[in-house]
Write a protein that holds these residues in place. Sequence first.
Motif, PDB file in Angstrom:
ATOM      1  N   ALA A  81      20.228  40.910 -30.590  1.00  0.00           N
ATOM      2  CA  ALA A  81      19.010  40.251 -30.123  1.00  0.00           C
ATOM      3  C   ALA A  81      19.120  38.737 -30.290  1.00  0.00           C
ATOM      4  CB  ALA A  81      17.806  40.775 -30.895  1.00  0.00           C
ATOM      5  N   PRO A  82      18.810  37.955 -29.252  1.00  0.00           N
ATOM      6  CA  PRO A  82      18.863  36.496 -29.382  1.00  0.00           C
ATOM      7  C   PRO A  82      17.721  35.965 -30.231  1.00  0.00           C
ATOM      8  CG  PRO A  82      17.974  37.093 -27.238  1.00  0.00           C
ATOM      9  CD  PRO A  82      18.383  38.376 -27.908  1.00  0.00           C
ATOM     10  N   CYS A  83      17.995  34.889 -30.976  1.00  0.00           N
ATOM     11  CA  CYS A  83      16.918  34.229 -31.733  1.00  0.00           C
ATOM     12  C   CYS A  83      16.958  32.717 -31.542  1.00  0.00           C
ATOM     13  CB  CYS A  83      16.995  34.579 -33.210  1.00  0.00           C
ATOM     14  SG  CYS A  83      18.458  33.980 -34.058  1.00  0.00           S
ATOM     15  N   ALA A  84      18.031  32.190 -30.929  1.00  0.00           N
ATOM     16  CA  ALA A  84      18.152  30.767 -30.610  1.00  0.00           C
ATOM     17  C   ALA A  84      19.212  30.637 -29.523  1.00  0.00           C
ATOM     18  CB  ALA A  84      18.538  29.957 -31.843  1.00  0.00           C
ATOM     19  N   TYR A  85      19.061  29.633 -28.673  1.00  0.00           N
ATOM     20  CA  TYR A  85      19.873  29.551 -27.464  1.00  0.00           C
ATOM     21  C   TYR A  85      20.663  28.243 -27.358  1.00  0.00           C
ATOM     22  CZ  TYR A  85      16.681  33.301 -26.037  1.00  0.00           C
ATOM     23  OH  TYR A  85      15.950  34.456 -25.989  1.00  0.00           O
ATOM     24  N   PHE A  86      21.819  28.340 -26.674  1.00  0.00           N
ATOM     25  CA  PHE A  86      22.595  27.167 -26.297  1.00  0.00           C
ATOM     26  C   PHE A  86      22.318  26.829 -24.838  1.00  0.00           C
ATOM     27  CE2 PHE A  86      24.999  29.023 -29.785  1.00  0.00           C
ATOM     28  CZ  PHE A  86      25.379  27.909 -30.523  1.00  0.00           C
ATOM     29  N   ARG A  87      22.594  25.601 -24.465  1.00  0.00           N
ATOM     30  CA  ARG A  87      22.498  25.216 -23.058  1.00  0.00           C
ATOM     31  C   ARG A  87      23.573  25.939 -22.253  1.00  0.00           C
ATOM     32  NH1 ARG A  87      22.600  18.815 -22.783  1.00  0.00           N
ATOM     33  NH2 ARG A  87      23.057  19.347 -20.608  1.00  0.00           N
ATOM     34  N   THR A  88      23.306  26.150 -20.968  1.00  0.00           N
ATOM     35  CA  THR A  88      24.260  26.843 -20.107  1.00  0.00           C
ATOM     36  C   THR A  88      24.918  25.919 -19.093  1.00  0.00           C
ATOM     37  OG1 THR A  88      22.488  27.407 -18.558  1.00  0.00           O
ATOM     38  CG2 THR A  88      22.990  29.002 -20.285  1.00  0.00           C
ATOM     39  N   ASP A  89      24.507  24.645 -19.072  1.00  0.00           N
ATOM     40  CA  ASP A  89      25.014  23.728 -18.039  1.00  0.00           C
ATOM     41  C   ASP A  89      26.093  22.791 -18.567  1.00  0.00           C
ATOM     42  OD1 ASP A  89      23.302  22.407 -19.740  1.00  0.00           O
ATOM     43  OD2 ASP A  89      22.441  21.116 -18.185  1.00  0.00           O
ATOM     44  N   LEU A  90      26.726  23.161 -19.680  1.00  0.00           N
ATOM     45  CA  LEU A  90      27.747  22.301 -20.266  1.00  0.00           C
ATOM     46  C   LEU A  90      29.139  22.794 -19.887  1.00  0.00           C
ATOM     47  CD1 LEU A  90      26.276  21.872 -23.857  1.00  0.00           C
ATOM     48  CD2 LEU A  90      26.221  20.208 -21.996  1.00  0.00           C
ATOM     49  N   PRO A  91      30.057  21.877 -19.544  1.00  0.00           N
ATOM     50  CA  PRO A  91      31.431  22.298 -19.257  1.00  0.00           C
ATOM     51  C   PRO A  91      32.146  22.700 -20.540  1.00  0.00           C
ATOM     52  CG  PRO A  91      31.284  19.904 -19.233  1.00  0.00           C
ATOM     53  CD  PRO A  91      29.878  20.419 -19.407  1.00  0.00           C
ATOM     54  N   GLY A  92      33.060  23.662 -20.431  1.00  0.00           N
ATOM     55  CA  GLY A  92      33.851  24.051 -21.595  1.00  0.00           C
ATOM     56  C   GLY A  92      33.041  24.900 -22.558  1.00  0.00           C
ATOM     57  N   THR A 139      14.827  28.660 -21.768  1.00  0.00           N
ATOM     58  CA  THR A 139      14.918  27.581 -20.781  1.00  0.00           C
ATOM     59  C   THR A 139      15.397  26.272 -21.418  1.00  0.00           C
ATOM     60  OG1 THR A 139      12.576  27.036 -21.108  1.00  0.00           O
ATOM     61  CG2 THR A 139      13.121  28.600 -19.353  1.00  0.00           C
ATOM     62  N   THR A 140      15.677  26.299 -22.705  1.00  0.00           N
ATOM     63  CA  THR A 140      16.186  25.149 -23.467  1.00  0.00           C
ATOM     64  C   THR A 140      15.305  23.910 -23.320  1.00  0.00           C
ATOM     65  OG1 THR A 140      17.722  24.437 -21.708  1.00  0.00           O
ATOM     66  CG2 THR A 140      18.562  25.987 -23.346  1.00  0.00           C
ATOM     67  N   GLN A 141      13.999  24.119 -23.473  1.00  0.00           N
ATOM     68  CA  GLN A 141      13.052  23.012 -23.416  1.00  0.00           C
ATOM     69  C   GLN A 141      12.605  22.572 -24.806  1.00  0.00           C
ATOM     70  OE1 GLN A 141      12.183  21.496 -20.367  1.00  0.00           O
ATOM     71  NE2 GLN A 141      13.897  22.817 -19.772  1.00  0.00           N
ATOM     72  N   ARG A 142      12.699  23.477 -25.792  1.00  0.00           N
ATOM     73  CA  ARG A 142      12.241  23.174 -27.141  1.00  0.00           C
ATOM     74  C   ARG A 142      13.411  23.225 -28.115  1.00  0.00           C
ATOM     75  NH1 ARG A 142       8.822  27.271 -25.698  1.00  0.00           N
ATOM     76  NH2 ARG A 142       9.540  28.551 -27.454  1.00  0.00           N
ATOM     77  N   VAL A 143      13.778  22.075 -28.654  1.00  0.00           N
ATOM     78  CA  VAL A 143      14.901  22.012 -29.601  1.00  0.00           C
ATOM     79  C   VAL A 143      14.504  22.686 -30.909  1.00  0.00           C
ATOM     80  CG1 VAL A 143      16.352  20.476 -30.987  1.00  0.00           C
ATOM     81  CG2 VAL A 143      15.880  19.918 -28.593  1.00  0.00           C
ATOM     82  N   LEU A 144      15.367  23.573 -31.389  1.00  0.00           N
ATOM     83  CA  LEU A 144      15.161  24.209 -32.689  1.00  0.00           C
ATOM     84  C   LEU A 144      15.811  23.384 -33.797  1.00  0.00           C
ATOM     85  CD1 LEU A 144      14.236  26.583 -34.456  1.00  0.00           C
ATOM     86  CD2 LEU A 144      16.418  27.703 -33.915  1.00  0.00           C
ATOM     87  N   CYS A 145      17.063  23.012 -33.590  1.00  0.00           N
ATOM     88  CA  CYS A 145      17.758  22.156 -34.551  1.00  0.00           C
ATOM     89  C   CYS A 145      18.952  21.504 -33.881  1.00  0.00           C
ATOM     90  CB  CYS A 145      18.201  22.940 -35.789  1.00  0.00           C
ATOM     91  SG  CYS A 145      19.411  24.237 -35.474  1.00  0.00           S
ATOM     92  N   ALA A 146      19.347  20.364 -34.415  1.00  0.00           N
ATOM     93  CA  ALA A 146      20.494  19.615 -33.895  1.00  0.00           C
ATOM     94  C   ALA A 146      21.287  19.057 -35.063  1.00  0.00           C
ATOM     95  CB  ALA A 146      20.022  18.484 -32.977  1.00  0.00           C
ATOM     96  N   VAL A 147      22.602  19.007 -34.895  1.00  0.00           N
ATOM     97  CA  VAL A 147      23.494  18.528 -35.943  1.00  0.00           C
ATOM     98  C   VAL A 147      24.011  17.140 -35.581  1.00  0.00           C
ATOM     99  CG1 VAL A 147      25.548  19.041 -37.320  1.00  0.00           C
ATOM    100  CG2 VAL A 147      24.204  20.914 -36.352  1.00  0.00           C
ATOM    101  N   ASP A 148      23.769  16.163 -36.456  1.00  0.00           N
ATOM    102  CA  ASP A 148      24.301  14.818 -36.240  1.00  0.00           C
ATOM    103  C   ASP A 148      25.818  14.820 -36.395  1.00  0.00           C
ATOM    104  OD1 ASP A 148      21.751  13.943 -35.906  1.00  0.00           O
ATOM    105  OD2 ASP A 148      21.650  12.774 -37.753  1.00  0.00           O
ATOM    106  N   GLY A 149      26.456  13.803 -35.849  1.00  0.00           N
ATOM    107  CA  GLY A 149      27.887  13.626 -36.043  1.00  0.00           C
ATOM    108  C   GLY A 149      28.207  13.316 -37.494  1.00  0.00           C
ATOM    109  N   PRO A 150      29.462  13.536 -37.910  1.00  0.00           N
ATOM    110  CA  PRO A 150      29.823  13.305 -39.312  1.00  0.00           C
ATOM    111  C   PRO A 150      29.790  11.835 -39.685  1.00  0.00           C
ATOM    112  CG  PRO A 150      31.769  13.823 -37.998  1.00  0.00           C
ATOM    113  CD  PRO A 150      30.595  14.017 -37.108  1.00  0.00           C
ATOM    114  N   VAL A 151      29.291  11.559 -40.887  1.00  0.00           N
ATOM    115  CA  VAL A 151      29.256  10.209 -41.446  1.00  0.00           C
ATOM    116  C   VAL A 151      30.035  10.226 -42.751  1.00  0.00           C
ATOM    117  CG1 VAL A 151      27.779   8.389 -42.382  1.00  0.00           C
ATOM    118  CG2 VAL A 151      27.028   9.708 -40.385  1.00  0.00           C
ATOM    119  N   ASP A 152      30.999   9.322 -42.896  1.00  0.00           N
ATOM    120  CA  ASP A 152      31.796   9.252 -44.116  1.00  0.00           C
ATOM    121  C   ASP A 152      30.968   8.625 -45.238  1.00  0.00           C
ATOM    122  OD1 ASP A 152      34.015  10.377 -42.901  1.00  0.00           O
ATOM    123  OD2 ASP A 152      34.841   8.447 -42.289  1.00  0.00           O
ATOM    124  N   VAL A 153      30.874   9.351 -46.343  1.00  0.00           N
ATOM    125  CA  VAL A 153      30.214   8.852 -47.553  1.00  0.00           C
ATOM    126  C   VAL A 153      31.225   9.013 -48.679  1.00  0.00           C
ATOM    127  CG1 VAL A 153      28.264   9.083 -49.120  1.00  0.00           C
ATOM    128  CG2 VAL A 153      27.959   9.560 -46.672  1.00  0.00           C
TER     129      VAL A 153
END
Length: 234
Positions: free
Chosen positions: A60-71, A84-98
């Motif tokens: 059963a799906p509980c969160a979705y990825f976009r379908t219009d991305l290459p690769g 329909t990918t209109q409401r963002v659930l969560c997003a991961v920022d790029g890595p930052v060196d600390v």
Amino acid sequence: MFGKRKPQEPVPPVEAVDWRGVRRFTIGRTERSVVHGKKPQIGRLAVRVPRQAKDVRTFAPCAYFRTDLPGNPVREPILYEDETTQRVLCAVDGPVDVGKEAHRSIRDGAGQVIGTIRRIPSTNKLVHHTWRIDQPDHPEISGHSKWSLTNNSPKVLALRGLESALNVFLEAAADGDVPPSQGRTLEWKCTDELVMVSKGLPTIDSSIDFSIRAGWLDRRLAFAFAMIADFPEK
């Protein structure tokens, strides 16, 4: 004489479930593993919850990825609440060196930081790096493999090494080849509490498998880690 075989009715998609109560999940396109004894039913790429019902295993799906991305869409670490990918659930920022660590912030649909994933390099080249998850109002969650010194004494590690080598040899002898790597298995603990167990590599329809043991864990942080490759980005 024999008549025509009746066309089978299309099977409806597996109904979505609420992501907040998920206890186990994987990432993939499979909706049902068995459909009338034929090929698996395939849907869209999503975070999915496996369930067994008689001879059919559903996802059963509980969160979705976009379908219009290459690769590979998993390379864009963003999940959506709706198909329909209109409401963002969560997003991961790029890595930052600390220092020597790599930090990645996790944001909710409003762009607010809800936690951080930290990659900790190992001081020993023969030992894997480790991971930490920081969730507000909770002590840090540490991810370690069964090979780590944190979980084992040197004697236990040596015995496990012999056991692993024997298992690989026996599997190779039986199958004619060494099975491909399915990724690391990590135990995630907060002090002495087992919070989560993760296994696999973040690839589509892989053997990735997350089992959440602590109800207080923000599922979005687990989803975020499942989308991060277990190696440094170039």
